[in-house]
Write an enzyme that holds these catalytic residues in place. Structure first.
Site, PDB file in Angstrom:
ATOM      1  N   ASP A 180      13.283  17.850  -5.640  1.00  0.00           N
ATOM      2  CA  ASP A 180      14.140  17.202  -4.644  1.00  0.00           C
ATOM      3  C   ASP A 180      14.609  18.315  -3.715  1.00  0.00           C
ATOM      4  O   ASP A 180      15.462  19.120  -4.079  1.00  0.00           O
ATOM      5  CB  ASP A 180      15.331  16.537  -5.365  1.00  0.00           C
ATOM      6  N   LYS A 233      17.073  21.594   6.153  1.00  0.00           N
ATOM      7  CA  LYS A 233      16.284  20.352   6.147  1.00  0.00           C
ATOM      8  C   LYS A 233      16.433  19.593   7.466  1.00  0.00           C
ATOM      9  O   LYS A 233      15.511  18.901   7.905  1.00  0.00           O
ATOM     10  CB  LYS A 233      16.747  19.489   4.985  1.00  0.00           C
ATOM     11  N   GLU A 250      12.469   9.558  -1.114  1.00  0.00           N
ATOM     12  CA  GLU A 250      13.598   9.732  -2.031  1.00  0.00           C
ATOM     13  C   GLU A 250      14.037   8.424  -2.696  1.00  0.00           C
ATOM     14  O   GLU A 250      14.216   8.391  -3.921  1.00  0.00           O
ATOM     15  CB  GLU A 250      14.762  10.411  -1.292  1.00  0.00           C
ATOM     16  N   ASP A 276      22.223   6.033  -0.851  1.00  0.00           N
ATOM     17  CA  ASP A 276      22.228   7.491  -1.055  1.00  0.00           C
ATOM     18  C   ASP A 276      23.251   8.168  -0.149  1.00  0.00           C
ATOM     19  O   ASP A 276      23.037   8.296   1.055  1.00  0.00           O
ATOM     20  CB  ASP A 276      20.803   8.029  -0.783  1.00  0.00           C
TER      21      ASP A 276
HETATM   22  P1  ADP Z   1      22.090  16.252  -0.684  1.00  0.00           P
HETATM   23  O1  ADP Z   1      21.261  15.064  -1.057  1.00  0.00           O
HETATM   24  O2  ADP Z   1      22.626  16.158   0.704  1.00  0.00           O
HETATM   25  O3  ADP Z   1      21.418  17.540  -0.958  1.00  0.00           O
HETATM   26  P2  ADP Z   1      23.824  15.881  -3.048  1.00  0.00           P
HETATM   27  O4  ADP Z   1      23.282  14.574  -3.482  1.00  0.00           O
HETATM   28  O5  ADP Z   1      23.586  17.037  -3.933  1.00  0.00           O
HETATM   29  O6  ADP Z   1      23.434  16.214  -1.550  1.00  0.00           O
HETATM   30  O7  ADP Z   1      25.403  15.673  -2.826  1.00  0.00           O
HETATM   31  C1  ADP Z   1      26.246  16.712  -2.487  1.00  0.00           C
HETATM   32  C2  ADP Z   1      27.609  16.149  -2.175  1.00  0.00           C
HETATM   33  O8  ADP Z   1      28.116  15.456  -3.327  1.00  0.00           O
HETATM   34  C3  ADP Z   1      28.632  17.212  -1.829  1.00  0.00           C
HETATM   35  O9  ADP Z   1      29.353  16.821  -0.683  1.00  0.00           O
HETATM   36  C4  ADP Z   1      29.534  17.204  -3.064  1.00  0.00           C
HETATM   37  O10 ADP Z   1      30.881  17.593  -2.747  1.00  0.00           O
HETATM   38  C5  ADP Z   1      29.472  15.754  -3.456  1.00  0.00           C
HETATM   39  N1  ADP Z   1      29.918  15.546  -4.843  1.00  0.00           N
HETATM   40  C6  ADP Z   1      29.435  16.082  -5.971  1.00  0.00           C
HETATM   41  N2  ADP Z   1      30.150  15.668  -7.025  1.00  0.00           N
HETATM   42  C7  ADP Z   1      31.113  14.836  -6.555  1.00  0.00           C
HETATM   43  C8  ADP Z   1      32.191  14.092  -7.139  1.00  0.00           C
HETATM   44  N3  ADP Z   1      32.417  14.118  -8.429  1.00  0.00           N
HETATM   45  N4  ADP Z   1      32.968  13.359  -6.323  1.00  0.00           N
HETATM   46  C9  ADP Z   1      32.762  13.333  -4.995  1.00  0.00           C
HETATM   47  N5  ADP Z   1      31.789  13.996  -4.388  1.00  0.00           N
HETATM   48  C10 ADP Z   1      30.970  14.749  -5.149  1.00  0.00           C
HETATM   49 MG    MG Z   2      19.724  13.984  -1.697  1.00  0.00          MG
END
Ligand code: ADP
Ligand code: MG
Length: 624
Positions: free
Chosen positions: A26, A88, A187, A209
């Site tokens: 991913d 990205k 995704e 998402d």
């Molecule tokens: P991406 O797909 O953009 O790479 P992710 O799916 O890894 O991102 O998500 C990252 C986001 O999720 C960040 O903004 C992070 O602060 C948020 N995040 C992670 N855990 C929590 C949580 N417990 N509560 C709220 N937001 C969260």
């Molecule tokens: Mg993602």
């Protein structure tokens, strides 16, 4: 006596399939992960410190080394120009595209020879493909260590709306990292696979998402063992980062900063905001403290209720795209069978509650929302590499914007309409406009509008060697083919001679989802006006064709077959049509064409008689 089976020296024991090393990746905007199937289970792989998520941040350090992940992220404040985050967003995009994203990024951008964006770092100019490949290299290393040998193939996930250029750029990054890409996978489809929806009932599923900086909603139809992305929508500037900002602003207001917090304070408060936000998933309240400008300490508490109140408008904003995909796909809300939650921000209890309420069903949240995409990709990689030979899984995607070609008058003829599932191949026949035309310029465009100038140009190429024929006699078949990875191939073939020409489209500029959205909005907003403009262009093209033919006829036979009065009359009608063509009244052009037709019909009839007479005369001569 039964014969005993003995396996070949060094070979795999008979009856057991050799397990091949494959992984799912991913490659996220905020975080990236790698997962693999071990002992029949898909799991994400951690680094030595036990962290599964690799922040998608790359730093070109002063000592010439390249740092990726946590370490790079930690340096992003002190060394912003050389620390690249959210790369990205720049994949497959031109400098002009990136500049329209605004001043959100601290980097110094440059362009390569083809106009594609590059980032100026102390290590030199780096393309998004190169930066992404650094992230992929780390994940590759992680997987090869866990699997104890080289990876034979990977599945990399991309957003469903990624266009050709963005998909191609992702593949290039993988190649640069020394990875063999079995397939790019959308995704949302990966998330559905992780939940085993491909083993369940047929129907339409929604994948919601909400990540760090982007929001995507996709509708997938699962039927007869096949996934099809029915529609996607979202917001490319909506995610966890915005929640951090909202919470940080709240903290600053509570602490009594009158909007004049310095950069350092802002940074610290943003960090606190993010930690508080994440903690509030499990905790009911979190304690906060901030140093005021006068040096005194502010101590406060953020409880879940207040937090919910703060994020509610943002969560509300995600529902408009949810309504839009339903409308786009022609699906009623009640028809959605399962809802899958993806992205770290869907851990927020209020997000789950609101989305569950919207779709009136309990969303899937059992798999870690930030790991679910990698897990689905790993399962798919395991199938594609051949570890599960019996399990045939076919996954389908859609074309996000219509694909077509330019026809006379700058009009677009759509060949593959948007939201058509891929892979797909469609052909259409076209013809020449002029007598004796031996070449044709094929202009491939993407978009929903009627006029080429309002759409996006993808590529141009030429078909040469068409045998000279009368206008409209040649038959040129143009075939559009979009493969499973979403790459477009266009072929043009003259059917009588088989002369062919083709092009693989790697557009130099990518589109992001907000642009796709803008183009769609434009097409709705201008639908009526577009139809009128199309009609006008069609009449102008027709007028031009009629005038060309008549002028040629006048030059050839005007003197011989026309009385002077007749000629003046035709020329007057011709001049009138010519001047109307420069204006924008389609109906007036149409009636002028008809008027010209009426006054020139006797002349056309005489020419016809004349040529028949000549042909008959010729025959008689031959008979003698
Ligand atoms: P991406 O797909 O953009 O790479 P992710 O799916 O890894 O991102 O998500 C990252 C986001 O999720 C960040 O903004 C992070 O602060 C948020 N995040 C992670 N855990 C929590 C949580 N417990 N509560 C709220 N937001 C969260
Ligand atoms: Mg993602």
């Amino acid at each position: 006596m039964a014969l005993l089976q003995i396996s070949e020296p060094g070979g795999a024991p008979a009856g057991r399939v050799q397990h091949r090393r494959a992984a799912g990746i991913d490659l996220g905007t905020t975080n990236s992960l790698v997962a693999t199937v071990m002992d029949g289970h898909a799991r994400t792989l951690p680094d030595e410190a036990g962290r599964h998520l690799l922040p998608s941040v790359v730093r070109y350090a002063p000592d010439g080394s390249v740092a990726v992940g946590i370490e790079a992220q930690a340096a992003s404040f002190e060394d912003p120009l050389n620390t690249v985050a959210s790369v990205k967003r720049f994949m497959g995009r031109g400098l002009a595209d990136v500049q329209t994203l605004g001043k959100r990024f601290p980097y110094e951008f440059a362009a390569d020879g083809g106009g594609m964006v590059k980032i100026r770092t102390r290590a030199g100019e780096r393309s998004p493909v190169e930066v992404s490949s650094e992230i992929l290299k780390v994940l590759k290393g992680r997987a090869e260590k866990a699997l104890d040998g080289p990876l034979e193939g990977v599945v990399i996930t991309v957003p469903a709306y990624f266009d050709d250029a963005q998909r191609q750029a992702t593949k290039d990054a993988a190649r640069l990292a020394g990875l063999n890409v079995l397939r790019l996978l959308n995704e949302p489809t990966a998330a559905a696979v992780a939940y085993g929806l491909d083993k369940g009932a047929e129907g339409v599923h929604a994948v919601y998402d909400l990540g760090g900086g982007t929001f995507d909603i996709s509708l997938l139809r699962f039927s007869r063992g096949v996934f099809e992305v029915l529609a996607t929508a979202g917001d490319s500037a909506l995610g966890g980062d915005d929640i951090d900002r909202i919470v940080a602003e709240w903290i600053l207001a509570q602490a009594g900063f009158g909007g004049e917090a310095g950069h350092g304070v802002l940074r610290q408060v943003l960090h606190q905001a993010r930690e508080a936000k994440e903690a509030l998933t499990a905790a009911e309240r979190v304690a906060l403290e901030v140093q005021r400008p006068d040096g005194s300490l502010w101590e406060g508490v953020l409880d879940r209720e207040t937090f919910t109140h703060l994020v509610a408008p943002l969560v509300e904003r995600t529902l408009a795209p949810c309504r839009r995909v339903l409308r786009d796909a022609g699906i009623r809300r009640e028809e959605i069978r399962e809802v899958v939650m993806v992205g770290g921000s869907t851990r927020i209890p209020y997000v789950r509650e609101r989305v569950g309420g919207f779709f009136a069903c309990e969303p899937h949240v059992d798999i870690d929302p930030d790991k679910v995409v990698a897990i689905g990709a790993a399962l798919q990689a395991d199938v594609l590499i051949g570890n599960k030979p019996s399990d045939e899984m076919l996954l389908l995607d859609v074309v996000p914007l219509s694909l077509g070609i330019e026809t006379m008058g700058g009009l677009v003829e759509k060949i593959i309409p948007r939201n058509t599932t891929i892979p797909v191949s469609r052909a259409q026949e076209f013809t020449t406009f002029k007598d004796g035309q031996t070449a044709m310029s094929i202009h491939v465009v993407q978009g929903e509008r009627e006029l080429v100038s309002d759409n996006r140009s993808l590529a141009r190429f030429e078909l040469r060697g068409i045998p000279p024929m009368a206008a409209g006699a040649a038959r040129i078949q143009v075939t559009f083919q979009v493969d499973a990875d979403g790459l477009l191939n266009v072929t043009a073939r003259e059917t009588s001679t088989g002369v062919a020409s083709h092009i693989e489209i790697k557009p130099s500029y990518g589109l992001d989802e907000s642009e796709i959205e803008r183009m769609l909005k434009d097409s709705y907003a201008h639908a009526r006006e577009d139809v009128a403009r199309r009609r006008l262009r069609e009449q102008q093209v027709e007028a031009e064709r009629v005038m060309d033919a008549l002028r040629a006829a006048l030059a050839a036979d005007g003197d011989r077959l026309l009385a002077p009065g007749e000629r003046t009359e035709i020329e007057a009608a011709l001049a009138r049509l010519e001047s109307l063509c420069r204006e924008d009244d389609a109906d007036a052009i149409k009636s002028a064409i008809e008027a010209l037709d009426r006054v020139s019909t006797p002349f056309a009839a005489r020419r016809m008689d004349d040529s028949i007479k000549r042909a008959l005369a010729g025959q008689r001569l031959e008979e003698i």
